[in-house]
Design a protein around this motif. Structure first.
Motif, mmCIF file in Angstrom:
data_model
loop_
_atom_site.group_PDB
_atom_site.id
_atom_site.type_symbol
_atom_site.label_atom_id
_atom_site.label_comp_id
_atom_site.label_asym_id
_atom_site.label_seq_id
_atom_site.Cartn_x
_atom_site.Cartn_y
_atom_site.Cartn_z
ATOM 1 N N ASN A 202 0.824 -1.209 0.000
ATOM 2 C CA ASN A 202 0.000 0.000 0.000
ATOM 3 C C ASN A 202 0.863 1.267 0.000
ATOM 4 N N SER A 203 1.824 1.335 0.913
ATOM 5 C CA SER A 203 2.677 2.523 1.002
ATOM 6 C C SER A 203 3.607 2.640 -0.196
ATOM 7 N N ALA A 204 4.109 1.514 -0.696
ATOM 8 C CA ALA A 204 5.033 1.562 -1.832
ATOM 9 C C ALA A 204 4.346 2.036 -3.103
ATOM 10 N N ALA A 205 3.122 1.586 -3.333
ATOM 11 C CA ALA A 205 2.383 2.040 -4.515
ATOM 12 C C ALA A 205 2.120 3.534 -4.442
ATOM 13 N N ALA A 206 1.773 4.022 -3.240
ATOM 14 C CA ALA A 206 1.576 5.463 -3.066
ATOM 15 C C ALA A 206 2.878 6.222 -3.266
ATOM 16 N N ALA A 207 3.977 5.655 -2.783
ATOM 17 C CA ALA A 207 5.286 6.282 -2.952
ATOM 18 C C ALA A 207 5.654 6.408 -4.424
ATOM 19 N N LEU A 208 5.364 5.371 -5.195
ATOM 20 C CA LEU A 208 5.650 5.412 -6.630
ATOM 21 C C LEU A 208 4.834 6.506 -7.310
ATOM 22 N N ALA A 209 3.581 6.615 -6.932
ATOM 23 C CA ALA A 209 2.727 7.653 -7.519
ATOM 24 C C ALA A 209 3.276 9.049 -7.213
ATOM 25 N N LEU A 210 3.680 9.291 -5.968
ATOM 26 C CA LEU A 210 4.212 10.610 -5.612
ATOM 27 C C LEU A 210 5.542 10.886 -6.301
ATOM 28 N N ALA A 211 6.344 9.841 -6.502
ATOM 29 C CA ALA A 211 7.610 10.032 -7.223
ATOM 30 C C ALA A 211 7.347 10.548 -8.634
ATOM 31 N N PHE A 212 6.291 10.061 -9.264
ATOM 32 C CA PHE A 212 5.923 10.546 -10.597
ATOM 33 C C PHE A 212 5.378 11.968 -10.529
ATOM 34 N N VAL A 213 4.546 12.251 -9.536
ATOM 35 C CA VAL A 213 3.928 13.574 -9.435
ATOM 36 C C VAL A 213 4.980 14.655 -9.186
ATOM 37 N N LEU A 214 5.910 14.414 -8.270
ATOM 38 C CA LEU A 214 6.902 15.431 -7.926
ATOM 39 C C LEU A 214 8.070 15.477 -8.899
ATOM 40 N N GLY A 215 8.291 14.402 -9.617
ATOM 41 C CA GLY A 215 9.392 14.377 -10.575
ATOM 42 C C GLY A 215 10.743 14.126 -9.918
ATOM 43 N N LYS A 216 11.773 14.153 -10.727
ATOM 44 C CA LYS A 216 13.115 13.802 -10.255
ATOM 45 C C LYS A 216 13.788 14.976 -9.542
ATOM 46 N N ARG A 217 14.651 14.640 -8.613
ATOM 47 C CA ARG A 217 15.486 15.657 -7.988
ATOM 48 C C ARG A 217 16.423 16.278 -9.017
ATOM 49 N N ILE A 218 16.855 17.478 -8.753
ATOM 50 C CA ILE A 218 17.809 18.141 -9.643
ATOM 51 C C ILE A 218 19.096 17.317 -9.690
ATOM 52 N N GLY A 219 19.536 17.013 -10.898
ATOM 53 C CA GLY A 219 20.765 16.247 -11.066
ATOM 54 C C GLY A 219 20.636 14.768 -10.762
ATOM 55 N N PHE A 220 19.418 14.231 -10.802
ATOM 56 C CA PHE A 220 19.198 12.831 -10.451
ATOM 57 C C PHE A 220 19.924 11.890 -11.400
ATOM 58 N N THR A 221 20.924 11.225 -10.899
ATOM 59 C CA THR A 221 21.629 10.150 -11.595
ATOM 60 C C THR A 221 22.143 9.178 -10.541
ATOM 61 N N LYS A 222 22.514 8.008 -10.970
ATOM 62 C CA LYS A 222 23.035 7.012 -10.041
ATOM 63 C C LYS A 222 24.335 7.509 -9.418
ATOM 64 N N GLY A 223 24.400 7.464 -8.098
ATOM 65 C CA GLY A 223 25.611 7.848 -7.387
ATOM 66 C C GLY A 223 25.774 9.328 -7.154
ATOM 67 N N VAL A 224 24.757 10.159 -7.515
ATOM 68 C CA VAL A 224 24.919 11.601 -7.368
ATOM 69 C C VAL A 224 24.884 12.025 -5.895
ATOM 70 N N SER A 225 24.235 11.228 -5.046
ATOM 71 C CA SER A 225 24.191 11.556 -3.630
ATOM 72 C C SER A 225 24.448 10.307 -2.809
ATOM 73 N N SER A 226 24.877 10.513 -1.589
ATOM 74 C CA SER A 226 25.166 9.388 -0.700
ATOM 75 C C SER A 226 24.659 9.725 0.697
ATOM 76 N N PRO A 227 24.449 8.715 1.541
ATOM 77 C CA PRO A 227 23.960 8.981 2.900
ATOM 78 C C PRO A 227 24.885 9.931 3.651
ATOM 79 N N HIS A 228 24.308 10.917 4.328
ATOM 80 C CA HIS A 228 25.152 11.890 5.023
ATOM 81 C C HIS A 228 25.552 11.398 6.413
#
Length: 420
Positions: A188-214
């Motif tokens: 239930n939560s994952a399907a909603a998460a996928l929908a919001l990911a589409f609605v909000l779009g990608k982060r600026i500069g979204f690519t694999k490895g562009v960010s790491s856990p702080h």
């Protein structure tokens, strides 16, 4: 319910409530240092808005008994049948009933909080709180009733998902198995998460490895809290059945998480050359997600197999967002969606008594798959509609300059770390 059961029920509820701060830590450590307050506040905000709504109307919506004044029997209970639980506080069973409400509230809160990981670094807080309230009312409150709703007069299950086998004309024993939330919580939560990911779009500069856990230790603290709290999640409901199955629930919860660690780090070693602590923690969560629906219906050996599979498959699944082009920031879909589906479908083959291995029948698998797909489709549609409406009206995503500068200062006026 005797005093021992009541004590465990209260303990289990508090354990599950503690899981939401665990989600905040788990997610908070994985975002940028200038977004950690925003990330954690989305979990804390869920505790506030969902907790209040659950007590006012949410619990009522789980009673889907036919002929009791509910809106659609088996589908939608009357949210105002006992507004703010005035009647439930009366009578000799008030203690047990109110603890049941508290226990259910903690599940509702955690489910909503899980969604937030998909939109890390780029969401407005007010918009998130509005989404959390509307999604809880339109999605989680009815969906949990589909899975766990019951007739308070006799305890008989009333939700259509639970009774799906009967609706499909299958054997009467073929009910949907979801002991603690594979469909109602994780899918239930994952399907909603996928929908919001589409609605909000990608982060600026979204690519694999562009960010790491702080802050890796912060995330691992979250893993520890979640594993600890998961015993309340999976084992808590045993209080309502005189502790029936307490041992199998506990050992399966433990060993599936342990096996999930192994499955993830082995795949990570072969795929990337090095096993990571974030991977090990994520593997434990994958194992816990997968065992959630199955904890009562598997032997420990099959729980180990499920944990290994979940850890390995989820380690591969988190890469899909780069290939499919959606920005699920903290892998809610890869962990909770894929793990939830694995746990639900695994029961179709290996559930004690009714799985294909034991019964020779495909009925359990068909029921499990139908329930999982139906919940996912409903959740995605509701979340997308709410998210789209919010984005088109008050706006859901922060401005690009605020995203680059850091959501914490722009939205909350705070910094997580005061560095001198």
């Amino acid at each position: 319910m005797d005093s021992g059961n009541l004590a465990w029920y209260l303990t289990a509820a508090v354990l599950v409530l503690f899981m939401t701060p665990g989600i905040a830590f788990f997610y908070g450590g994985m975002v940028r240092a200038k977004s950690v307050i925003s990330m954690m506040m989305m979990s804390i905000g869920s505790m506030g808005i969902v907790g209040v709504l659950w007590v006012l109307i949410g619990f009522n919506m789980g009673d889907m008994t036919a002929g009791s004044g509910n809106l659609i029997p088996g589908v939608l209970g009357n949210p105002f049948s006992d507004f703010a639980l005035t009647n439930l506080t009366q009578g000799k069973d008030a203690n047990a009933n109110l603890l049941m409400v508290l226990y259910g509230a903690t599940f509702a809160i955690a489910t909503v909080a899980l969604i937030s990981g998909a939109i890390a670094d780029r969401a407005k807080y007010g918009a998130w709180m509005l989404f959390a309230a509307l999604w809880a009312i339109l999605d989680y409150f009815p969906v949990q009733g589909w899975v766990w709703g019951f007739n308070p007069a006799n305890g008989d299950p009333t939700g259509w998902v639970y009774n799906l086998g009967n609706l499909l004309g299958f054997h009467t024993a073929t009910t949907t198995i979801d002991y603690a939330g594979g469909t109602a919580v994780h899918i239930n939560s994952a399907a909603a998460a996928l929908a919001l990911a589409f609605v909000l779009g990608k982060r600026i500069g979204f690519t694999k490895g562009v960010s790491s856990p702080h802050n890796v230790p912060l995330t691992l603290i979250g893993v520890g809290i979640l594993w600890f709290g998961w015993f309340g999640f999976n084992v808590g409901a045993a209080a309502t059945t005189n502790f029936d199955g307490l041992g199998i629930l506990a050992i399966n919860t433990f060993v599936a998480a342990a096996a999930g660690i192994l499955g993830w780090v082995v795949v990570e070693k072969f795929k990337d050359g090095k096993p990571t602590s974030i991977g090990a923690g994520s593997g434990a969560i994958a194992g816990l997600v997968a065992i959630t629906p199955a904890c009562f219906s598997l032997t420990p050996g099959w729980a180990i197999v499920l944990g290994l599979i979940a850890g390995a498959v989820c380690a591969l699944a988190i890469e899909l967002k780069y290939k499919l082009g959606f920005d699920d920031s903290l892998d809610v879909v890869g962990l909770h969606g894929v793990g939830g589906f694995l746990g639900c479908l695994f029961l179709g083959f290996f559930a004690n008594g009714t799985g294909l291995l034991y019964s020779g029948s495909w009925e359990q698998l068909i029921v499990q798959a139908t329930a999982a797909i139906a919940v996912a489709a409903y959740s995605f549609g509701i979340a997308w509609a709410i998210g789209w409406a919010i984005e088109k009206t008050i706006g859901f995503r922060v401005r690009n300059e605020d995203e680059l500068a850091g959501v914490d200062l722009a939205v909350h006026g705070e910094e997580a770390y005061e560095l001198v």
